[in-house]
Write an enzyme that holds these catalytic residues in place. Structure first.
Site, short mmCIF file in Angstrom:
data_model
loop_
_atom_site.label_atom_id
_atom_site.label_comp_id
_atom_site.label_asym_id
_atom_site.label_seq_id
_atom_site.Cartn_x
_atom_site.Cartn_y
_atom_site.Cartn_z
N GLU A 61 -2.82 11.63 -2.15
CA GLU A 61 -1.91 10.80 -1.09
C GLU A 61 -2.77 10.84 0.38
O GLU A 61 -2.98 12.10 0.49
CB GLU A 61 -0.61 11.67 -0.97
N GLU A 93 3.87 3.05 -1.47
CA GLU A 93 5.41 3.41 -1.86
C GLU A 93 6.26 3.11 -0.63
O GLU A 93 6.02 3.67 0.50
CB GLU A 93 5.38 4.94 -2.43
N ASP A 148 -2.03 12.79 -11.01
CA ASP A 148 -1.90 13.13 -9.57
C ASP A 148 -2.43 14.48 -9.22
O ASP A 148 -2.37 15.32 -9.91
CB ASP A 148 -0.04 13.39 -9.50
O1 KIV Z 1 4.36 11.18 -8.64
C1 KIV Z 1 4.73 9.84 -9.00
O2 KIV Z 1 5.44 9.47 -9.86
C2 KIV Z 1 4.28 8.83 -8.08
C3 KIV Z 1 4.56 7.43 -8.27
C4 KIV Z 1 6.10 7.44 -7.62
C5 KIV Z 1 3.85 6.41 -7.76
O3 KIV Z 1 3.39 9.18 -7.43
#
Ligand code: KIV
Length: 273
Positions: free
Chosen positions: A122, A189, A90
């Protein structure tokens, strides 16, 4: 003998799974030991170093305090534990929103220093140019729509998104924009299952759901939730497959009891020093 998974899943294989109608399985990992265990099962297609790290591992209430340095460190740990896995990392809050150049630098660091195979961010159409910039630089991008934990305050909490018809149309447009910009996959999500069906049908790229019903091209959950290792709130859509929290508490009680009762170490045993 090494137990490392022999699977070398890459984007064409992930795409191929959608085309063959095979479900894609993704779980989060934040540490080398967990990545190694998950990889050894040979049952997971992609590992996600989610910024959920902030909540499930670092003890924050939200993902917002997670920094790029945190993400690089934990992505490196996951890569060390699973050298052959497809690892998505991420991009944390404010590591890509300020500008395309900043997004490129942050994503580049996640790949070079963290060893990520791809990054996730995101947002939808508003990030079209950012996604295109990353993809043009050779960085695979996974989108994330619906409940956006980095926009928690704007979205009004951890609750289902896109319930209204106009919000649903906007989400469909966001998914199309991400796909056109070159994203290789999208996470949905916490949205209504019938909307997730429409997104999955509309997109040529795989759509991975979390709290978005059963009709996506795959599913992702937070590993700590399925293992019973989450202290506080567990989302209602997560299913618990083990209670490792209870096992840990029992093991610690046994160890402590043995030490206090003089049963550990066994009497008469010499130290190693
Ligand atoms: O940060 C995370 O674990 C996520 C998942 C919930 C998809 O983005």
């Amino acid at each position: 003998m090494s137990n490392l998974s022999t699977r070398l899943l890459r984007i064409p294989e992930i795409q191929g799974k959608k085309e063959k109608g095979e479900q894609i399985v993704m779980l989060t990992a934040y540490s080398s030991w967990m990545a190694r265990l998950l990889d050894e099962t040979g049952a997971i297609d992609m590992l996600l170093v989610g910024d959920s790290l902030g909540m499930v591992e670092l003890g924050f209430d939200t993902t917002i305090p997670v920094t790029l340095e945190d993400m690089i460190r934990h992505t490196r740990a996951v890569r060390n534990g699973a050298p052959r896995a497809f690892v998505v990392a991420d991009l944390p809050f404010m590591s890509y929103q300020p500008s395309k150049a900043e997004a490129l630098r942050s994503a580049g660091r996640l790949m070079q220093e963290g060893g990520a195979s791809a990054v996730k961010l995101e947002g939808g159409a508003a990030l079209r140019k950012t996604v295109r910039r990353l993809v043009d630089a050779g960085i695979p991008v996974m989108g994330h729509l619906g409940l956006l934990p980095q926009s928690l305050h704007q979205q009004g909490g951890y609750r289902q998104q896109a319930k209204e018809p106009e919000e649903q149309e906007e989400l469909l447009r966001d998914a199309a924009a991400l796909e056109q910009a070159g994203a290789f996959s999208i996470v949905l999500e916490c949205i209504p299952a019938d909307l997730a069906v429409r997104v999955s049908r509309q997109c040529r790229i795989p759509v991975i759901g979390i709290g978005a019903g059963a009709a996506c091209d795959g599913q992702v959950l937070v590993t700590n939730d399925i293992l019973g290792l989450t202290g506080g709130r567990t989302p209602s859509f997560a299913r618990r497959y083990a209670d490792l929290g209870e096992s840990i508490r029992a093991a610690v009680q046994s160890f402590s009891g043995d030490v206090r009762a003089g049963k550990f170490p066994p009497s008469g045993e010499e130290g190693n020093a």
